[in-house]
Design a protein around this motif. Structure first.
Motif, mmCIF file in Angstrom:
data_model
loop_
_atom_site.group_PDB
_atom_site.id
_atom_site.type_symbol
_atom_site.label_atom_id
_atom_site.label_comp_id
_atom_site.label_asym_id
_atom_site.label_seq_id
_atom_site.Cartn_x
_atom_site.Cartn_y
_atom_site.Cartn_z
ATOM 1 N N ASN A 33 -52.417 28.288 -86.957
ATOM 2 C CA ASN A 33 -52.003 27.057 -86.275
ATOM 3 C C ASN A 33 -50.943 27.329 -85.227
ATOM 4 O O ASN A 33 -50.031 28.124 -85.437
ATOM 5 C CB ASN A 33 -51.497 26.052 -87.284
ATOM 6 N N TYR A 34 -51.035 26.637 -84.111
ATOM 7 C CA TYR A 34 -50.137 26.892 -82.989
ATOM 8 C C TYR A 34 -49.267 25.699 -82.619
ATOM 9 O O TYR A 34 -48.283 25.851 -81.894
ATOM 10 C CB TYR A 34 -50.938 27.310 -81.750
ATOM 11 N N THR A 35 -49.605 24.493 -83.099
ATOM 12 C CA THR A 35 -48.824 23.316 -82.743
ATOM 13 C C THR A 35 -47.619 23.196 -83.657
ATOM 14 O O THR A 35 -47.763 23.036 -84.871
ATOM 15 C CB THR A 35 -49.674 22.033 -82.841
ATOM 16 N N THR A 36 -46.427 23.272 -83.097
ATOM 17 C CA THR A 36 -45.202 23.194 -83.868
ATOM 18 C C THR A 36 -45.206 21.960 -84.766
ATOM 19 O O THR A 36 -45.544 20.872 -84.325
ATOM 20 C CB THR A 36 -43.991 23.118 -82.925
ATOM 21 N N ALA A 37 -44.851 22.135 -86.035
ATOM 22 C CA ALA A 37 -44.929 21.049 -87.004
ATOM 23 C C ALA A 37 -43.651 20.952 -87.820
ATOM 24 O O ALA A 37 -42.981 21.957 -88.043
ATOM 25 C CB ALA A 37 -46.114 21.279 -87.936
ATOM 26 N N PRO A 38 -43.293 19.757 -88.276
ATOM 27 C CA PRO A 38 -42.161 19.616 -89.190
ATOM 28 C C PRO A 38 -42.441 20.405 -90.460
ATOM 29 O O PRO A 38 -43.501 20.252 -91.069
ATOM 30 C CB PRO A 38 -42.091 18.118 -89.466
ATOM 31 N N LEU A 39 -41.519 21.238 -90.882
ATOM 32 C CA LEU A 39 -41.773 22.111 -92.028
ATOM 33 C C LEU A 39 -41.969 21.340 -93.321
ATOM 34 O O LEU A 39 -42.710 21.773 -94.202
ATOM 35 C CB LEU A 39 -40.635 23.127 -92.181
ATOM 36 N N ASP A 40 -41.315 20.175 -93.468
ATOM 37 C CA ASP A 40 -41.388 19.482 -94.748
ATOM 38 C C ASP A 40 -42.624 18.596 -94.880
ATOM 39 O O ASP A 40 -42.904 18.093 -95.960
ATOM 40 C CB ASP A 40 -40.127 18.660 -95.003
ATOM 41 N N THR A 41 -43.380 18.415 -93.806
ATOM 42 C CA THR A 41 -44.592 17.602 -93.904
ATOM 43 C C THR A 41 -45.846 18.336 -93.441
ATOM 44 O O THR A 41 -46.939 17.769 -93.501
ATOM 45 C CB THR A 41 -44.446 16.297 -93.087
ATOM 46 N N GLN A 42 -45.720 19.572 -92.974
ATOM 47 C CA GLN A 42 -46.917 20.311 -92.570
ATOM 48 C C GLN A 42 -47.768 20.599 -93.801
ATOM 49 O O GLN A 42 -47.259 20.923 -94.875
ATOM 50 C CB GLN A 42 -46.538 21.597 -91.824
ATOM 51 N N SER A 43 -49.079 20.468 -93.647
ATOM 52 C CA SER A 43 -50.006 20.709 -94.749
ATOM 53 C C SER A 43 -50.894 21.912 -94.465
ATOM 54 O O SER A 43 -51.999 22.029 -95.002
ATOM 55 C CB SER A 43 -50.871 19.459 -94.996
ATOM 56 N N ILE A 44 -50.394 22.821 -93.625
ATOM 57 C CA ILE A 44 -51.155 24.020 -93.263
ATOM 58 C C ILE A 44 -51.277 24.946 -94.467
ATOM 59 O O ILE A 44 -52.369 25.380 -94.843
ATOM 60 C CB ILE A 44 -50.471 24.756 -92.095
ATOM 61 N N ALA A 45 -50.126 25.271 -95.070
ATOM 62 C CA ALA A 45 -50.060 26.198 -96.197
ATOM 63 C C ALA A 45 -48.601 26.292 -96.628
ATOM 64 O O ALA A 45 -47.702 25.915 -95.868
ATOM 65 C CB ALA A 45 -50.564 27.592 -95.789
ATOM 66 N N PRO A 46 -48.337 26.786 -97.839
ATOM 67 C CA PRO A 46 -46.953 27.138 -98.161
ATOM 68 C C PRO A 46 -46.447 28.129 -97.122
ATOM 69 O O PRO A 46 -47.101 29.146 -96.865
ATOM 70 C CB PRO A 46 -47.068 27.770 -99.556
ATOM 71 N N MET A 47 -45.300 27.845 -96.506
ATOM 72 C CA MET A 47 -44.908 28.554 -95.289
ATOM 73 C C MET A 47 -43.410 28.808 -95.227
ATOM 74 O O MET A 47 -42.599 27.985 -95.641
ATOM 75 C CB MET A 47 -45.329 27.718 -94.069
ATOM 76 N N ILE A 48 -43.066 29.982 -94.683
ATOM 77 C CA ILE A 48 -41.706 30.266 -94.221
ATOM 78 C C ILE A 48 -41.833 30.581 -92.737
ATOM 79 O O ILE A 48 -42.574 31.481 -92.349
ATOM 80 C CB ILE A 48 -41.077 31.451 -94.961
ATOM 81 N N ALA A 49 -41.133 29.821 -91.919
ATOM 82 C CA ALA A 49 -41.267 29.982 -90.467
ATOM 83 C C ALA A 49 -39.952 30.469 -89.879
ATOM 84 O O ALA A 49 -38.899 29.877 -90.112
ATOM 85 C CB ALA A 49 -41.672 28.664 -89.821
ATOM 86 N N GLY A 50 -40.035 31.550 -89.112
ATOM 87 C CA GLY A 50 -38.871 32.021 -88.371
ATOM 88 C C GLY A 50 -38.748 31.284 -87.050
ATOM 89 O O GLY A 50 -37.673 30.825 -86.667
ATOM 90 N N TYR A 51 -39.866 31.159 -86.343
ATOM 91 C CA TYR A 51 -39.930 30.382 -85.103
ATOM 92 C C TYR A 51 -41.375 29.981 -84.916
ATOM 93 O O TYR A 51 -42.162 30.684 -84.281
ATOM 94 C CB TYR A 51 -39.417 31.222 -83.933
ATOM 95 N N PHE A 52 -41.761 28.860 -85.523
ATOM 96 C CA PHE A 52 -43.117 28.350 -85.467
ATOM 97 C C PHE A 52 -43.309 27.716 -84.092
ATOM 98 O O PHE A 52 -42.833 26.635 -83.810
ATOM 99 C CB PHE A 52 -43.320 27.336 -86.580
ATOM 100 N N SER A 53 -44.027 28.441 -83.235
ATOM 101 C CA SER A 53 -44.268 27.980 -81.878
ATOM 102 C C SER A 53 -45.581 28.602 -81.406
ATOM 103 O O SER A 53 -46.197 29.395 -82.120
ATOM 104 C CB SER A 53 -43.113 28.377 -80.959
ATOM 105 N N ASP A 54 -46.002 28.250 -80.225
ATOM 106 C CA ASP A 54 -47.279 28.739 -79.705
ATOM 107 C C ASP A 54 -47.050 30.069 -78.993
ATOM 108 O O ASP A 54 -47.047 30.146 -77.763
ATOM 109 C CB ASP A 54 -47.878 27.696 -78.766
ATOM 110 N N LEU A 55 -46.883 31.112 -79.785
ATOM 111 C CA LEU A 55 -46.544 32.419 -79.250
ATOM 112 C C LEU A 55 -47.794 33.149 -78.766
ATOM 113 O O LEU A 55 -48.912 32.842 -79.170
ATOM 114 C CB LEU A 55 -45.814 33.247 -80.305
ATOM 115 N N ASP A 56 -47.583 34.145 -77.921
ATOM 116 C CA ASP A 56 -48.697 34.867 -77.302
ATOM 117 C C ASP A 56 -48.270 36.315 -77.097
ATOM 118 O O ASP A 56 -47.151 36.585 -76.633
ATOM 119 C CB ASP A 56 -49.036 34.218 -75.954
ATOM 120 N N SER A 57 -49.139 37.245 -77.450
ATOM 121 C CA SER A 57 -48.834 38.670 -77.252
ATOM 122 C C SER A 57 -49.944 39.398 -76.509
ATOM 123 O O SER A 57 -50.004 40.627 -76.505
ATOM 124 C CB SER A 57 -48.593 39.351 -78.612
#
Length: 232
Positions: free
Chosen positions: A68-92
């Motif tokens: 997932n790439y769309t930044t989401a509120p950590l306490d209501t996201q239903s993507i998966a159990p998650m630890i985010a350092g910088y949840f953003s639409d990153l590109d490499s």
């Protein structure tokens, strides 16, 4: 790989193994990556995991990979159990400087490092370098540290992002932490290090130096979400 002076705020310069897929992609995940050592696992919001997945968009997930790439509120996201350092639409993609590394050389410890990541779509005018330290329940935790660590080097992207803990359920529950939120304006440049413990799988603050502690006022508040449709 070693850290540059600009990355001095990171927990360690021993980045470990470069993950080739994550180091040249848009929206991908790698894993499962297991804790090294014997019988290592982590209780995260009541479920035990022996491994995790690293996503190119600045987070790790448990139980399932996520792209997932769309930044989401950590306490209501239903993507998966998650630890985010910088949840953003990153590109490499197509950039030798933007890479993701994983270090599992210490028993019970997984260190994921995102180095000089760009932003979608192949925008390298700003970059993000940050690190997550994740320790199993059996790992030895050095004095003054915690089981989960957030570390930030150069953060010059300035795009919307969020960080913290989420249990993967749509409702907000105790222990879900919005470490930071950013609707633009480079909020993440203000952060140094933050440590958390897990009690019964629920995060608790160990030590949060200023000014990072300002973002932790009102634990469990949602990170600000940037909702946009991604175009190809």
């Amino acid at each position: 790989a070693g850290a540059t002076s600009a990355q001095a705020a990171l927990y360690t310069s021993a980045f470990g193994t470069q993950i080739a897929t994550l180091s040249d992609c848009d929206d991908c995940a790698s894993g499962p990556i297991a804790f090294s050592g014997t019988s290592q696992s982590i209780n995260f919001f009541g479920t035990n995991y022996s491994s995790l997945y690293v996503g190119s968009n600045g987070y790790v997930t448990f139980g399932t990979p996520a792209i997932n790439y769309t930044t989401a509120p950590l306490d209501t996201q239903s993507i998966a159990p998650m630890i985010a350092g910088y949840f953003s639409d990153l590109d490499s993609r197509n950039d030798a400087l933007s890479n993701v590394y994983v270090n599992t050389s210490t028993a019970g410890t997984i260190i994921a490092t995102w180095v000089q990541m760009g932003h979608f779509s192949q925008d390298y005018s700003g970059r993000s370098t940050f690190q997550l330290v994740i320790r199993s329940d059996q790992a030895t935790i050095p004095t003054g540290q915690g089981q989960i660590g957030f570390f930030y080097g150069d953060m010059t992207d300035g795009k919307a992002g969020s960080a913290g803990f989420g249990d993967g359920l749509a409702q907000s529950n105790a222990g879900e932490v919005a470490l930071a939120s950013n609707a633009g304006g480079n909020t993440f440049t203000n952060f140094s290090s933050s440590f958390f413990s897990l009690t019964g799988g629920v995060p608790e603050v160990v030590d949060v130096p200023e000014p990072a502690s300002l973002a932790l006022m009102g634990l469990g508040l949602a990170a600000i979400a940037l909702r946009r449709r991604k175009t190809v």
